[in-house]
Design a protein around this motif. Structure first.
Motif, short mmCIF file in Angstrom:
data_model
loop_
_atom_site.label_atom_id
_atom_site.label_comp_id
_atom_site.label_asym_id
_atom_site.label_seq_id
_atom_site.Cartn_x
_atom_site.Cartn_y
_atom_site.Cartn_z
N SER A 3 -109.98 2.15 -5.00
CA SER A 3 -109.13 2.61 -3.90
C SER A 3 -108.92 4.12 -3.96
CB SER A 3 -107.78 1.90 -3.95
OG SER A 3 -107.92 0.53 -3.65
N LEU A 4 -108.69 4.63 -5.16
CA LEU A 4 -108.51 6.08 -5.30
C LEU A 4 -109.75 6.83 -4.84
CD1 LEU A 4 -106.67 6.38 -8.75
CD2 LEU A 4 -105.69 6.57 -6.46
N ALA A 5 -110.92 6.28 -5.15
CA ALA A 5 -112.17 6.95 -4.77
C ALA A 5 -112.41 6.84 -3.25
CB ALA A 5 -113.33 6.33 -5.54
N ARG A 6 -112.21 5.65 -2.68
CA ARG A 6 -112.52 5.44 -1.27
C ARG A 6 -111.50 6.09 -0.34
NH1 ARG A 6 -112.87 -0.89 -1.28
NH2 ARG A 6 -112.79 -0.57 0.99
N MET A 7 -110.27 6.24 -0.80
CA MET A 7 -109.22 6.82 0.05
C MET A 7 -109.18 8.34 -0.04
SD MET A 7 -107.41 4.31 1.53
CE MET A 7 -105.80 5.03 1.82
N GLN A 8 -110.04 8.93 -0.85
CA GLN A 8 -109.95 10.38 -1.06
C GLN A 8 -110.20 11.17 0.23
OE1 GLN A 8 -112.22 11.69 -4.41
NE2 GLN A 8 -110.94 13.50 -4.68
N ASP A 9 -111.12 10.70 1.05
CA ASP A 9 -111.41 11.42 2.30
C ASP A 9 -110.26 11.29 3.29
OD1 ASP A 9 -113.83 12.16 1.30
OD2 ASP A 9 -114.95 10.52 2.27
N VAL A 10 -109.52 10.21 3.20
CA VAL A 10 -108.42 9.95 4.15
C VAL A 10 -107.11 10.53 3.63
CG1 VAL A 10 -107.08 8.16 5.31
CG2 VAL A 10 -109.54 7.87 4.99
N ALA A 11 -106.84 10.28 2.34
CA ALA A 11 -105.52 10.61 1.80
C ALA A 11 -105.55 11.74 0.78
CB ALA A 11 -104.92 9.36 1.15
N GLY A 12 -106.72 12.14 0.36
CA GLY A 12 -106.80 13.18 -0.64
C GLY A 12 -106.53 12.64 -2.03
N ALA A 13 -106.18 13.55 -2.94
CA ALA A 13 -105.91 13.14 -4.32
C ALA A 13 -104.55 12.47 -4.41
CB ALA A 13 -105.98 14.36 -5.24
N TRP A 14 -104.37 11.73 -5.48
CA TRP A 14 -103.07 11.07 -5.72
C TRP A 14 -102.05 12.12 -6.18
CZ3 TRP A 14 -101.27 6.34 -4.69
CH2 TRP A 14 -100.05 5.96 -5.29
N PRO A 15 -100.78 12.05 -5.77
CA PRO A 15 -100.19 11.02 -4.92
C PRO A 15 -100.52 11.23 -3.44
CG PRO A 15 -98.53 12.60 -5.53
CD PRO A 15 -99.76 12.99 -6.29
N TRP A 16 -100.74 10.13 -2.75
CA TRP A 16 -101.11 10.21 -1.35
C TRP A 16 -99.89 10.58 -0.48
CZ3 TRP A 16 -103.45 4.68 -1.83
CH2 TRP A 16 -104.67 4.76 -2.50
N PRO A 17 -100.13 11.15 0.70
CA PRO A 17 -99.03 11.39 1.64
C PRO A 17 -98.36 10.07 2.02
CG PRO A 17 -101.02 12.55 2.33
CD PRO A 17 -101.43 11.63 1.22
N ARG A 18 -97.03 10.07 2.16
CA ARG A 18 -96.31 8.83 2.47
C ARG A 18 -96.73 8.25 3.82
NH1 ARG A 18 -92.35 11.70 -0.83
NH2 ARG A 18 -92.61 10.72 -2.89
N ALA A 19 -97.35 9.10 4.69
CA ALA A 19 -97.84 8.58 5.97
C ALA A 19 -98.88 7.49 5.77
CB ALA A 19 -98.42 9.72 6.79
N VAL A 20 -99.65 7.57 4.68
CA VAL A 20 -100.63 6.52 4.36
C VAL A 20 -99.91 5.20 4.13
CG1 VAL A 20 -102.37 5.77 2.71
CG2 VAL A 20 -102.29 8.17 3.43
N HIS A 21 -98.83 5.24 3.34
CA HIS A 21 -98.07 4.02 3.08
C HIS A 21 -97.39 3.53 4.35
CE1 HIS A 21 -98.95 4.70 -1.06
NE2 HIS A 21 -98.13 5.75 -1.19
N ALA A 22 -97.03 4.48 5.24
CA ALA A 22 -96.42 4.08 6.51
C ALA A 22 -97.37 3.21 7.31
CB ALA A 22 -96.01 5.32 7.30
N GLU A 23 -98.64 3.58 7.35
CA GLU A 23 -99.64 2.79 8.07
C GLU A 23 -99.79 1.42 7.43
OE1 GLU A 23 -103.34 4.78 9.14
OE2 GLU A 23 -102.42 6.69 8.56
#
Length: 607
Positions: free
Chosen positions: A57-77
């Motif tokens: 998940s950390l690898a696949r979400m990098q283009d969308v959310a960047g590095a960890w910690p992800w923006p809270r907007a990701v968790h909002a979705e």
């Protein structure tokens, strides 16, 4: 000595069970193995689903959310997508303690996704006592974080906690996620309520469980009942779910999370949320939280017996073992019994774990075995000392080879027993003449030399030396070792003693002197054993057989060198030729006694 050992065992057991806990690591390892084995056969609750932030998940979400910690907007979705399926609860195992000062709009979107929701829960972290600056007044935040006020609550109490500051307080449904670890670093318990000056702070599983109507015991913690393995709960990759929520035509079932308790957490290797548990040394923290919720949902947490029960059973077991040792029960038999007892206890502990009872009996068993080994060693040393004393004692009476047999087979009649034996008395005739021209020292030396030669004959034929009576030798056959041919061996010894006398006379240059020996033998029942006072005992034979043998020896004067009774003749069979010498009056007997003189059988040598 045994009482001292018992008292010492009680002291050591008390120190171990109540203070030292030296055996606890081994106990924990055994119990963890049993728990792990039992867990494999138990199915985790299907009502709990883990949405896992794993390494993919950390690898696949990098283009969308960047590095960890992800923006809270990701968790909002993700929350928005989850709410469409109407789960019973959405539980975050992710910290929101800091506001995102660089992306405040992201926090705003996250809070907007929570609008109108009553089923989303957030973690808070309790801080140690050193973080006084981070404390908050309990009364002011009680309603926001779910504090329960008891009758002991201090009005000015302050809590050292880190609340989810990124979340609007009106959405705070929180509980602590502090992990409890035992002294060995293994997580076996989960916190339920932490007492802060009379204010009870619920853990996150306790808060969720209470909100869902499950019964939560008002106690500090619970002992977890484990199910499955470290990936036992149904787990969905965060990236898979996030991507599916963003598709125009989702591929996943539209209701797969309906009515579920969804826990969002992480087991990615770089996020360090892995714990040592009985199931695995690297068990995801989110799975532990799920396990706690599972236990509360089904009321299936483990129980432990009262602290006094195991020590009491150990005390009774030690007392029983001590009593059996006192009664002289064989050490090997006790060992076999203790082995069976241990197996039964271990099976009972294993069965109890399957029925949600964790019984810490391993340390008690080890202490019981330690006491058994100590008692067995003490018994061995006592037996060894006793055998050494027996060797020293019996070496005076019997051939050393016979002594070794006695020690090896433990066939020593200490208290006395009835035996069929043959008794021999040998008395010197004319020794006074031999000693007339010698000094007392020379006389003693001659007598010792004579006795040495004759005792060697007794031993060589398997006899036991009873005693020296002046210049008389008393010996017997048939004890302490069984000897069915004791009469024959006694007669053989008598014949050789006569030959040894002649060699002794030549050695002393006394062949012309009136120096001879009289030997009497009788066979029959006698009592043989260690007889005497507490200060001094001798291994001897007593009874009418002994008395008659002595009388027969006295009748040899003027008759022949060796006389034996008809009972001895009968027991010898055809081993010798016997010359009858008639019947004799014997003191103490109404009937005369027939006596015979043995000779070596012609053409056969000694039988």
């Amino acid at each position: 000595m045994r009482l001292t050992l018992f008292i010492l065992a009680l002291v050591i057991a008390a120190c171990e069970l109540f203070a030292l806990h030296v055996l606890t690591p081994l106990e924990n390892n055994v119990l963890d193995w049993m728990v792990r084995t039992q867990a494999r056969g138990k199915v985790p609750s299907p009502d709990i689903v883990v949405v896992n932030i794993d390494d993919p998940s950390l690898a696949r979400m990098q283009d969308v959310a960047g590095a960890w910690p992800w923006p809270r907007a990701v968790h909002a979705e993700l929350v928005a997508g989850l709410q469409r399926q109407q789960p019973r609860a959405i539980v975050f195992d992710i910290s929101f303690v800091e506001r995102d000062i660089y992306r405040p709009e992201s926090d705003q979107l996250f809070n907007e996704s929570l609008a109108g929701s009553t089923n989303v829960y957030f973690p808070i972290v309790r801080l140690d006592a050193g973080n006084a600056d981070a404390s908050l007044p309990a009364a002011a935040i009680a309603s926001q974080i779910g504090l329960t006020r008891t009758d002991r609550a201090k009005p000015d109490a302050r809590l050292r906690v880190m609340p989810p500051l990124a979340v609007d307080p009106k959405y705070w449904r929180t509980g602590s996620i502090n992990m409890l670890s035992d002294m060995d670093g293994v997580t076996r318990h989960y916190e339920l309520f932490a007492d802060h000056d009379g204010w009870l702070l619920p853990s996150l599983p306790a808060r969720v469980a209470e909100s869902l109507g499950y019964t939560v015991p008002r106690q500090p913690s619970m002992l977890l009942s484990w199910r499955g393995d470290k990936t036992g709960f149904h787990t969905i990759s965060y990236a898979d779910l996030y991507e599916d929520f963003g598709r125009e035509h989702p591929k996943r079932p539209a209701n797969e999370l309906a009515g579920k308790i969804v826990i969002i957490g992480a087991d990615a290797s770089g996020l360090n949320d892995l714990r040592h548990t009985p199931l695995d040394a690297r068990y995801p923290g989110v799975q532990i939280l799920a396990m706690a919720l599972d236990n509360l949902q089904h009321g299936s947490m483990m129980q432990s017996p009262p602290a006094w029960q195991v020590p009491l059973v150990l005390l009774l077991s030690l007392a029983a073992l001590n009593m059996l040792f006192q009664r002289g029960t064989q050490v090997l038999a006790l060992g076999a019994g203790l082995t069976a007892y241990t197996a039964a206890v271990l099976l009972g502990v294993y069965w109890a774990i399957g029925h949600l009872w964790l019984v810490p009996a391993i340390s008690a068993l080890l202490l019981l075995w330690a006491y058994y080994i100590a008692c067995a060693l003490q018994a061995y040393l006592a037996e060894r000392r006793s055998r050494r004393q027996a060797v020293q004692m019996f070496s005076r009476f019997v051939n050393p080879h016979v002594v070794q047999q006695l020690v090896q087979y433990g066939d020593i009649a200490r208290g006395g027993e009835a035996r069929d034996i043959s008794v021999l008395f040998s008395d010197i005739r004319g020794f006074t003449t031999l000693s007339e021209n010698r000094s007392p020292q020379e006389v003693v030396a001659l007598l010792n030399r004579y006795f040495t030669l004759q005792v060697e004959v007794v031993f060589r034929h398997g006899g036991s030396l009873d005693k020296f009576i002046g210049d008389c030798i008393m010996a017997f056959w048939g004890a302490p070792l069984d000897d069915p041919d004791h009469a024959r061996h006694a007669v053989e010894a008598a014949l050789e003693m006569a030959e040894v006398l002649q060699r002794f006379k030549k050695e002393m240059d006394a062949t012309e002197l009136d120096f001879d020996v009289g030997i009497g033998i009788h066979s029959g029942p006698a009592v043989v054993g260690l007889i005497g006072s507490d200060q001094r005992r001798e291994y001897t034979a007593i009874g009418d057989t002994v008395n008659l043998a002595s009388r027969i020896e006295g009748l040899t004067k003027g008759v022949t060198r060796i006389l034996v009774s008809s009972d001895t003749v009968e027991r010898c069979g055809d081993a010798f030729e016997f010359t009858p010498f008639g019947a004799f009056d014997v003191k103490g007997r109404e009937q005369q006694v027939s006596l015979f003189g043995p000779e070596v059988k012609k053409g056969g040598g000694k039988a």
